[in-house]
Design an enzyme around this catalytic site. Sequence first.
Site, PDB file in Angstrom:
ATOM      1  N   PHE A  68     -28.706   8.582   4.337  1.00  0.00           N
ATOM      2  CA  PHE A  68     -28.533   8.904   5.754  1.00  0.00           C
ATOM      3  C   PHE A  68     -29.761   8.593   6.599  1.00  0.00           C
ATOM      4  O   PHE A  68     -29.660   8.439   7.811  1.00  0.00           O
ATOM      5  CB  PHE A  68     -28.106  10.364   5.956  1.00  0.00           C
ATOM      6  CG  PHE A  68     -28.950  11.375   5.226  1.00  0.00           C
ATOM      7  CD1 PHE A  68     -30.181  11.773   5.715  1.00  0.00           C
ATOM      8  CD2 PHE A  68     -28.489  11.935   4.047  1.00  0.00           C
ATOM      9  CE1 PHE A  68     -30.945  12.714   5.047  1.00  0.00           C
ATOM     10  CE2 PHE A  68     -29.240  12.877   3.364  1.00  0.00           C
ATOM     11  CZ  PHE A  68     -30.478  13.264   3.867  1.00  0.00           C
ATOM     12  N   GLY A  71     -30.004   5.345   9.149  1.00  0.00           N
ATOM     13  CA  GLY A  71     -29.521   5.290  10.519  1.00  0.00           C
ATOM     14  C   GLY A  71     -29.780   6.552  11.324  1.00  0.00           C
ATOM     15  O   GLY A  71     -29.401   6.637  12.481  1.00  0.00           O
ATOM     16  N   HIS A  72     -30.430   7.546  10.730  1.00  0.00           N
ATOM     17  CA  HIS A  72     -30.634   8.840  11.414  1.00  0.00           C
ATOM     18  C   HIS A  72     -32.069   9.284  11.266  1.00  0.00           C
ATOM     19  O   HIS A  72     -32.362  10.118  10.418  1.00  0.00           O
ATOM     20  CB  HIS A  72     -29.696   9.884  10.825  1.00  0.00           C
ATOM     21  CG  HIS A  72     -29.505  11.088  11.685  1.00  0.00           C
ATOM     22  ND1 HIS A  72     -30.336  12.178  11.642  1.00  0.00           N
ATOM     23  CD2 HIS A  72     -28.568  11.374  12.616  1.00  0.00           C
ATOM     24  CE1 HIS A  72     -29.907  13.097  12.490  1.00  0.00           C
ATOM     25  NE2 HIS A  72     -28.829  12.626  13.090  1.00  0.00           N
ATOM     26  N   PHE A  73     -32.939   8.872  11.937  1.00  0.00           N
ATOM     27  CA  PHE A  73     -32.968   7.846  12.973  1.00  0.00           C
ATOM     28  C   PHE A  73     -33.979   6.797  12.547  1.00  0.00           C
ATOM     29  O   PHE A  73     -35.005   7.163  11.971  1.00  0.00           O
ATOM     30  CB  PHE A  73     -33.409   8.444  14.308  1.00  0.00           C
ATOM     31  CG  PHE A  73     -32.461   9.493  14.831  1.00  0.00           C
ATOM     32  CD1 PHE A  73     -31.306   9.123  15.496  1.00  0.00           C
ATOM     33  CD2 PHE A  73     -32.710  10.847  14.646  1.00  0.00           C
ATOM     34  CE1 PHE A  73     -30.438  10.087  16.002  1.00  0.00           C
ATOM     35  CE2 PHE A  73     -31.849  11.809  15.137  1.00  0.00           C
ATOM     36  CZ  PHE A  73     -30.716  11.436  15.817  1.00  0.00           C
ATOM     37  N   ILE A  78     -34.683  11.997  10.260  1.00  0.00           N
ATOM     38  CA  ILE A  78     -34.382  13.425  10.324  1.00  0.00           C
ATOM     39  C   ILE A  78     -33.058  13.640   9.592  1.00  0.00           C
ATOM     40  O   ILE A  78     -32.091  12.919   9.830  1.00  0.00           O
ATOM     41  CB  ILE A  78     -34.260  13.911  11.788  1.00  0.00           C
ATOM     42  CG1 ILE A  78     -35.603  13.766  12.517  1.00  0.00           C
ATOM     43  CG2 ILE A  78     -33.772  15.357  11.855  1.00  0.00           C
ATOM     44  CD1 ILE A  78     -35.538  14.062  14.003  1.00  0.00           C
TER      45      ILE A  78
END
Length: 166
Positions: A68, A71-73, A78
Amino acid sequence: MSSDVSPPPLLSAEAAAQLATAPPVFTTDQILEILPHRYPFLLVDRVVEYQPGQRAVGLKNVTFNEPFFQGHFPNRPIMPGVLIVEAMAQLGGIVLTKLPDVAGRLALFAGIDGVRFRRPVLPGDQLLLSANLLTIRQKRIGKMFCRAQVGGQLVTEGELMFSLVD
C-alpha cells in the site's frame, strides 16, 4: 463508547516495548490457521497476549515494503487508516472465532462506531493492537473495543461490530 464497559487504559511505552519482545501466544502460522486472510491482506503478525473469550493483543510490523505504500502516498508513505482498522478487526476476529460456541465460523465486519485516528503510521512503526470483547449476542453478533498504538502513543481506537456466519 456506547457500551457500559470501560476501555482498558493505554499501555505505556515501556509496557508496549515489553510486549514487542514477548514470545508469541499465536505465531503467524497459527494465525493463518485461525483467519482466512492471506498476504498481502493478513495484517496481524503475531498475538502476544490472549485471554480466551475476553481480549487479545497483537503486533503488526509495518515495513516500507508494504504494497500500500506504493500509492499512499508517493514520497510520504502513510499506512491507510482503513487498513489500521482492518488490522484491529482481524485481531478481534481471532478473539471471536476462538470462542467455543463459534468455532469454525467466519467473523465479518458489520459496523464501526466512534473510530478516531490520532497519528499517522509510518514505515518502521510497530502497531500494537488490542481487541476487547464487549458483547456477543445470539452467537451471531459481536462487539469489540479495539485500539492501535505505536510506542505507547494512541493511533486509532473505536468499537467494531462483527457478524458471525457459517
